[in-house]
Write a protein that holds these residues in place. Sequence first.
Motif, PDB file in Angstrom:
ATOM      1  N   ASN A  80     -16.095 -10.768 -13.303  1.00 45.44           N
ATOM      2  CA  ASN A  80     -16.536  -9.671 -12.444  1.00 45.44           C
ATOM      3  C   ASN A  80     -17.812 -10.054 -11.708  1.00 45.44           C
ATOM      4  N   CYS A  97      -7.491  -8.510 -16.405  1.00 48.08           N
ATOM      5  CA  CYS A  97      -7.848  -7.910 -15.118  1.00 48.08           C
ATOM      6  C   CYS A  97      -8.439  -6.511 -15.275  1.00 48.08           C
ATOM      7  N   PRO A 154     -13.021  -3.384 -13.682  1.00 47.80           N
ATOM      8  CA  PRO A 154     -12.418  -2.815 -12.470  1.00 47.80           C
ATOM      9  C   PRO A 154     -11.632  -1.535 -12.708  1.00 47.80           C
ATOM     10  N   ALA A 169     -10.997  -5.932  -6.485  1.00 53.46           N
ATOM     11  CA  ALA A 169     -10.601  -5.730  -7.877  1.00 53.46           C
ATOM     12  C   ALA A 169     -10.652  -4.260  -8.260  1.00 53.46           C
ATOM     13  N   HIS A 218      -1.229  -5.351 -11.032  1.00 52.74           N
ATOM     14  CA  HIS A 218      -2.412  -6.203 -11.151  1.00 52.74           C
ATOM     15  C   HIS A 218      -2.303  -7.290 -10.091  1.00 52.74           C
ATOM     16  N   LYS A 245      -8.348 -10.672  -8.516  1.00 52.04           N
ATOM     17  CA  LYS A 245      -9.108 -11.030  -9.712  1.00 52.04           C
ATOM     18  C   LYS A 245      -9.043 -12.527  -9.984  1.00 52.04           C
TER      19      LYS A 245
END
Length: 333
Positions: free
Chosen positions: A41, A126, A130, A157, A299, A325
Amino acid sequence: MKAAWYDDRGPARDVLQVGDLPKPSVQAGEVLVRIHASGINPSDTKSRSGAGARPNVFPRVIPHQDGAGVIEAVGEGVDAGRIGQRVWVYEAQLGRPFGCAADYTSVPAINAVALPATTSFEEGACLGVPALTAHYCVTADGPLEGKFVLVTGGAGAVGFYAVQFARHEGATVIATVRTEEQARVAREAGAQHILYRLKDDMVAGIARITGVEDGRGIDRIVDVAFGANLDTSLKVLKTNGSIASYASDQTPVPALPFWQLIRLNATVRYVLVYAMSREAHAKAIAAVTDALAKRTLKHHIAARFALDRIIDAHEALESGQTVGKIIIAMDAN
């Protein structure tokens, strides 16, 4: 165990190291997770660089808040039946030195959430920051059935999940993007309308989509760039509308036009997932769990790297050129 870490803050290439560290012990109330995939992230890279919003006081840090894997051991007070359970992990490094960029991490049992067999470890990695951020931004200000939601950065994301949660809540979603690739990803998430930030007239486009002549047709904004977008936000937000923003990198100290906001009776939320209440976390986790069980949550993975290439992975995220991501695939090592 194999792990990545840093002892000093700075550029990834200057401070990140990969090697062997002792496997963490599991304390009371914790679970030990064998990590199969770890997600990166912006808060991870900012924390590493020294620019993060949270204190980073530990002398050695294994980065990454998010990951997914299998519980291999439990501490006192944790149901031993959880051993062998597939889980996604969130906020592994919150208030702790060691996150998910390693073969193993130990976290409070509540931070390891059951992951269905139909969801891969990479997809599980993922989630975390987010998905929890997106759910709160979308739902914190009440029902959305029949309302218009503007998601800025709809292919990012957080934005990718925000589009999905807003659609699930019954909203019509407008996503802003910069490129055709981002537009494709935002549509994949479910955005019904796309506006191109660099070439479209935002106000005119929103007026056309919402049928509100002056463009003031948006009930809720989920915003990736609060300061940079504020002028436009004030032109398209309805009276009693809300803005939930989780970043303002381009304009880190925005000037707040108080009288414009008060005339709209607007709600402005500054969203930091790490400071969200336990209730907000629980609601978001329940929504994610339900969507995973129903196989309705999508995703989008932009790139995968082995742990040995964590420097490249951090630099790829910081470049801003990837859409989706970035994952560290531990099984690739």
